[in-house]
Design an enzyme around this catalytic site. Structure first.
Site, PDB file in Angstrom:
ATOM      1  N   ARG A  43      14.712  -9.369   7.874  1.00  0.00           N
ATOM      2  CA  ARG A  43      14.157 -10.392   6.983  1.00  0.00           C
ATOM      3  C   ARG A  43      15.177 -11.479   6.662  1.00  0.00           C
ATOM      4  O   ARG A  43      14.797 -12.611   6.376  1.00  0.00           O
ATOM      5  CB  ARG A  43      13.650  -9.751   5.695  1.00  0.00           C
ATOM      6  CG  ARG A  43      12.276  -9.148   5.866  1.00  0.00           C
ATOM      7  CD  ARG A  43      11.778  -8.588   4.556  1.00  0.00           C
ATOM      8  NE  ARG A  43      10.351  -8.315   4.628  1.00  0.00           N
ATOM      9  CZ  ARG A  43       9.716  -7.494   3.800  1.00  0.00           C
ATOM     10  NH1 ARG A  43      10.396  -6.882   2.848  1.00  0.00           N
ATOM     11  NH2 ARG A  43       8.422  -7.302   3.920  1.00  0.00           N
ATOM     12  N   LYS A 208      -0.498   5.720   3.327  1.00  0.00           N
ATOM     13  CA  LYS A 208      -1.615   5.689   2.380  1.00  0.00           C
ATOM     14  C   LYS A 208      -2.873   5.062   2.953  1.00  0.00           C
ATOM     15  O   LYS A 208      -2.897   3.881   3.291  1.00  0.00           O
ATOM     16  CB  LYS A 208      -1.204   4.948   1.107  1.00  0.00           C
ATOM     17  CG  LYS A 208      -0.257   5.755   0.242  1.00  0.00           C
ATOM     18  CD  LYS A 208       0.060   5.046  -1.053  1.00  0.00           C
ATOM     19  CE  LYS A 208      -1.042   5.225  -2.080  1.00  0.00           C
ATOM     20  NZ  LYS A 208      -0.697   4.520  -3.338  1.00  0.00           N
ATOM     21  N   GLY A 358       6.863  -4.733   7.249  1.00  0.00           N
ATOM     22  CA  GLY A 358       8.125  -4.119   6.894  1.00  0.00           C
ATOM     23  C   GLY A 358       8.443  -2.857   7.668  1.00  0.00           C
ATOM     24  O   GLY A 358       9.380  -2.831   8.476  1.00  0.00           O
ATOM     25  N   GLY A 382       2.168  -5.952   3.607  1.00  0.00           N
ATOM     26  CA  GLY A 382       1.011  -6.205   2.749  1.00  0.00           C
ATOM     27  C   GLY A 382       0.439  -7.596   2.993  1.00  0.00           C
ATOM     28  O   GLY A 382      -0.778  -7.775   3.060  1.00  0.00           O
TER      29      GLY A 382
HETATM   30  C1  3PG Z   1       7.338  -6.192   0.941  1.00  0.00           C
HETATM   31  O1  3PG Z   1       8.348  -5.538   1.146  1.00  0.00           O
HETATM   32  O2  3PG Z   1       6.209  -5.804   1.293  1.00  0.00           O
HETATM   33  C2  3PG Z   1       7.456  -7.539   0.307  1.00  0.00           C
HETATM   34  O3  3PG Z   1       8.791  -7.885   0.137  1.00  0.00           O
HETATM   35  C3  3PG Z   1       6.721  -7.566  -1.003  1.00  0.00           C
HETATM   36  O4  3PG Z   1       7.260  -6.610  -1.868  1.00  0.00           O
HETATM   37  P1  3PG Z   1       6.329  -5.921  -2.964  1.00  0.00           P
HETATM   38  O5  3PG Z   1       5.326  -5.097  -2.210  1.00  0.00           O
HETATM   39  O6  3PG Z   1       7.262  -5.115  -3.815  1.00  0.00           O
HETATM   40  O7  3PG Z   1       5.667  -7.048  -3.738  1.00  0.00           O
HETATM   41 MG    MG Z   2       5.017  -3.973   0.690  1.00  0.00          MG
END
Ligand code: 3PG
Ligand code: MG
Length: 401
Positions: A43, A208, A358, A382
């Site tokens: 990232r 999940k 991620g 996400g």
């Molecule tokens: C992630 O790692 O999915 C993003 O950096 C967002 O982080 P978060 O899910 O804690 O908002």
């Molecule tokens: Mg996340």
């Protein structure tokens, strides 16, 4: 990306030399729990094109990001300081680190920036206002942040699905553009939501199932095949009437998964064998067993070789592939075979391939796979799923206004 969104080139064309530019990045990188070292800097590298261009153009670059999920107050284990070090190495220039986000250290650090220099503010989520659901509280924090920039660049694709101050409220206060990473991510993902070339095969894993239901719903009409592995597959196996031993199970989702299977028209492919272990541990005793024969005292930690072969066959002729979520506990070598096998199968297709997120992106690198053999590796887990669900992403919407 919508034509109404300006991007970094538009800002550069106006000239940024000597101007303070606030960049929201997603520098939320995994850290080793013991040593605190960065275990995957993907990232950080992903945001270099934007930061490099601003440095080149002589901007005073103020970078902000979150790391982990601290609870609105400083928490040393989530400090961005190690990230500042790594960012400096990659940029080959010092990165001035502020030990708070909008306090005295931040003000002094930003004030001292010379043209073409970079500052990184401490974790945004050390401040309640960043993630607050209260518009006023979020707005007050956004006011403080916005004071550090004359223009705002959103390059935090991994966070565009969050209605947070730095993502959603700061762009309402400053001239704003999308950075290079956000632009590229949205271009790629829009190829999947438009008219993807067929067959379109999606591989979903991760732990999940509740996180993935919305995207499964949204994808079912569009995809040709949906391959499901990872911890989430056990709730589906249970819905098919199989016993899953002590595997991860979301009991309250069994019925929903059953309904999805009934409506899926045979598009959903589930594991036929799994690697079942005595315990969640790298050295746990384990065997490959049929998916309908998991012993009651064992838990599935990976998909088995027959499943990998079946998934590989389903992927073979694909023209578009999206993959999100590991197939097993790839961090433990004994349970990494499924993720490796499926990842390799994806690289062997001549499809346009997108890795979402991620964990799957980290898996690609941790398993030593060649990143360049994938069409695109998204920095947002996400965020890419919510994009594919067709949801409005607060960070993108904010750039449109
Ligand atoms: C992630 O790692 O999915 C993003 O950096 C967002 O982080 P978060 O899910 O804690 O908002
Ligand atoms: Mg996340």
């Amino acid at each position: 990306m919508s034509a109404s969104i300006r991007n970094l080139d538009d800002l550069l064309a106006e000239g940024v030399s000597g101007r303070r530019v606030l960049v929201r990045a997603d520098l939320n990188v995994p850290l080793d729990k013991q040593t605190g070292e960065i275990t995957d800097d993907g990232r950080i590298r992903a945001v270099l094109p934007t930061l490099g261009a601003l440095v080149q153009a002589g901007a005073k670059v103020v970078v902000c990001s979150h790391l982990g999920r601290p609870k609105g107050a400083p928490d040393p284990q989530y400090s961005l300081r190690p990230v500042a070090g790594r960012l400096g190495e990659l940029l080959d220039a010092p990165v001035h680190f502020a030990t708070d986000t909008v306090g005295e250290s931040a003000r002094a650090t930003v004030d001292a920036l010379a043209d073409g220099q970079v500052a990184l503010l401490e974790n945004l989520r050390f401040n309640k206002g960043e993630t607050s659901k209260d518009d006023t509280e979020r707005g007050a924090f956004a006011d403080q942040l916005a004071a550090f920039g004359e223009a705002y660049v959103d390059d935090a694709f991994g966070a565009v699905h969050r209605k947070h101050a730095s993502v959603h409220d700061v762009p309402a206060r400053l001239p704003h553009v999308a950075g290079r990473l956000v632009l590229r991510e949205v271009e790629v993902l829009s190829r999947l939501t438009g008219e993807p070339e067929r067959p379109y095969v999606v591989v979903l894993g991760g732990s999940k199932v509740s996180d993935k239901l919305a995207v499964i719903e949204a994808l079912l009409p569009t995809v040709d095949r949906l391959l499901i592995g990872g911890g989430m597959c056990f709730t589906f196996l249970k819905a098919q009437g199989h016993e899953v031993g002590t595997s991860l199970l979301e009991e309250e989702m069994v019925e929903t998964c059953g309904n999805l299977l009934a409506r899926a028209d045979g598009k959903i492919l589930l594991p036929v064998d799994v690697v079942a272990a005595d315990a969640f541990a790298p050295d746990a005793a384990h065997d490959t067993v049929p998916a309908d024969g998991i012993p009651s005292h064992r838990l599935g930690l990976d998909i088995g070789p027959e499943t990998v072969a079946g998934f590989t066959a389903a992927l073979a002729g694909a023209k578009t592939v999206f993959w999100n979520g590991p197939m097993g506990v790839f961090e433990m070598p004994a349970f990494a075979g499924g993720t490796r096998g499926v990842a390799e199968a994806i690289t062997k297709t001549d499809a346009f391939t997108v890795v979402g997120g991620g964990d799957s992106a980290a898996a690609v690198r941790a398993l030593g796979l060649d990143e360049s053999s994938f069409g695109h590796i998204s920095t947002g887990g996400g965020a890419s799923l919510e994009y594919l669900e067709g949801k409005t992403l607060p960070g993108i919407a904010a750039l449109e206004n």
